[in-house]
Scaffold this active site. Sequence first.
Site, mmCIF file in Angstrom:
data_model
loop_
_atom_site.group_PDB
_atom_site.id
_atom_site.type_symbol
_atom_site.label_atom_id
_atom_site.label_comp_id
_atom_site.label_asym_id
_atom_site.label_seq_id
_atom_site.Cartn_x
_atom_site.Cartn_y
_atom_site.Cartn_z
ATOM 1 N N ASP A 194 0.860 -1.180 0.000
ATOM 2 C CA ASP A 194 0.000 0.000 0.000
ATOM 3 C C ASP A 194 0.895 1.228 0.000
ATOM 4 O OD1 ASP A 194 -2.754 1.091 0.285
ATOM 5 O OD2 ASP A 194 -1.866 2.010 2.049
ATOM 6 N N GLU A 279 -1.471 -1.144 -5.790
ATOM 7 C CA GLU A 279 -2.712 -0.558 -6.267
ATOM 8 C C GLU A 279 -2.384 0.306 -7.467
ATOM 9 O OE1 GLU A 279 -6.705 1.159 -4.148
ATOM 10 O OE2 GLU A 279 -4.771 1.565 -3.257
ATOM 11 N N CYS A 332 -12.578 -4.181 5.403
ATOM 12 C CA CYS A 332 -11.973 -4.916 6.511
ATOM 13 C C CYS A 332 -11.306 -6.163 5.945
ATOM 14 C CB CYS A 332 -13.032 -5.292 7.544
ATOM 15 S SG CYS A 332 -12.415 -6.435 8.785
ATOM 16 N N CYS A 335 -13.038 -9.491 7.731
ATOM 17 C CA CYS A 335 -14.374 -10.030 7.478
ATOM 18 C C CYS A 335 -15.031 -9.502 6.212
ATOM 19 C CB CYS A 335 -15.286 -9.750 8.674
ATOM 20 S SG CYS A 335 -15.761 -8.018 8.808
ATOM 21 N N CYS A 351 -13.235 -2.340 13.164
ATOM 22 C CA CYS A 351 -14.334 -2.905 12.383
ATOM 23 C C CYS A 351 -15.525 -3.162 13.306
ATOM 24 C CB CYS A 351 -13.878 -4.196 11.712
ATOM 25 S SG CYS A 351 -15.213 -5.015 10.834
ATOM 26 N N CYS A 354 -16.393 -7.331 13.138
ATOM 27 C CA CYS A 354 -15.536 -8.350 13.748
ATOM 28 C C CYS A 354 -14.625 -7.785 14.839
ATOM 29 C CB CYS A 354 -14.719 -9.073 12.687
ATOM 30 S SG CYS A 354 -13.485 -8.030 11.904
ATOM 31 N N ASP A 361 -3.071 1.704 6.626
ATOM 32 C CA ASP A 361 -2.211 1.295 5.516
ATOM 33 C C ASP A 361 -1.960 -0.209 5.503
ATOM 34 O OD1 ASP A 361 -2.076 3.932 4.774
ATOM 35 O OD2 ASP A 361 -0.261 4.314 5.927
HETATM 36 ZN ZN LIG Z 1 -14.255 -6.869 10.072
#
Ligand SMILES: [Zn+2]
Length: 422
Positions: A194, A279, A332, A335, A351, A354, A361
């Site tokens: 990243d 990316e 995330c 999950c 998150c 989860c 990053d």
């Molecule tokens: Zn999550």
Amino acid sequence: MGYNKSMLKSFSYRLYPTAEQQSLLARTFGSVRFVYNRLLEYRNKAYERRKESRNYYDCNAFLRKLKDIYPWLRDVNSQSLQMANKNLDTAFRNFFRNPGKTGYPTFKKRCARQSFQCPQNVKVDYKAATVYLPKIGWIDCVFHRRFKGDVKTVTVVLEPSGKYYVRILVENGICKAGTDRKLPTSLDDVLGIDMGVKTLAVCSDGTEYQNNRHLANSERKLKVLQRRVARKKKGSSNRKKAIKKLARCHEKIRNQRDDTIEKTTADIVNKNHVAVCVEDLNTKGMMHNHRLAKAISDASFSRFLARLEQKCIEHGTLFIKVPRFYASSKLCSNCGYIYKDLTLSEREWKCPVCNVVHDRDRNGSVNIQKKGYEMMTIPVDGGKSTPVKTNMVDDRANAPKKPNVEKAGIVLENTTQEAPCL
Ligand SMILES: [Zn+2]
């Protein structure tokens, strides 16, 4: 599949011309710039007045006329003048091929970096540490390393800082063949990277590469030097001196930046992953955001990516660009929840599904890693992944342009490592 595209590599060596050679070089730089600008003017006027376009051959005819009008053009290497026409033609071709991205050719300025090309008869003597340029002679040169491969072009450069360089572009076949290329069999074979503003690069294995922000550090110094230039009288020799000092400061920053890029990319490639994923950043789009623009241009993302790609090819590592609008930092990695309201200033987030706390990053790099791995594999048997052979690298930008017959025919004398000219 694989990397059948030619591998071009550039080697740059510092030149130390004598005072006499400097004036010969200055004459060549000036003549080449003059020819380039006159030919550009010729093309522009033909279009403005008659809506006609002029091609390379028209320009060549015009160049012959220029030589009759300005006989001093005959004092410099005629092939270098020819190359000016060639380069202008390339500039136009690039513009017409990609008008949004590539700008319309502009006039060359006296105060900018000066350069000319020598397509033939350049000789290299490693032992005596000299380079022979036609019509100029043997110039002292520091060969910090030898170059390998077939020489494509030789460019002599004068930086605004007053330093001379010879840049040798070679084509070499050191890239590893693509047919028996290994594909990743597990997620660990893939490294996601990243790119960031705060940290230059964060890898999915947890390594971080700091952005040295050289430009920011030297900004104060730059400002002082810029002010000094502004205060000097235009055209005065003191102003010229101040401009040179400013140019040296810029050059130093550039060197520091390149050094960081070289070291970081080398380190990443030496991790020996099967594939490296990044990316596909829309750097141009990001540049429109002024707050980000400076930091991004400082880190020179695009240069970083270009160097990383080249090193991956040399090393036999797959280089994969994950699609641009893939929301890597908002997803995330544990999950799959998408945190829509993530702002640029939020470096960490939890998150809500989860409860995993993500470093922005690091989370992004893991998502890039997963996405890259996914792109290289296709699911079969209810989710079990099997590698699939496809062309992984988006090399549209580097796609072979129309075969350049003239360039391909360049043969330099005695410039190979095996037989330096004596
Ligand atoms: Zn999550």
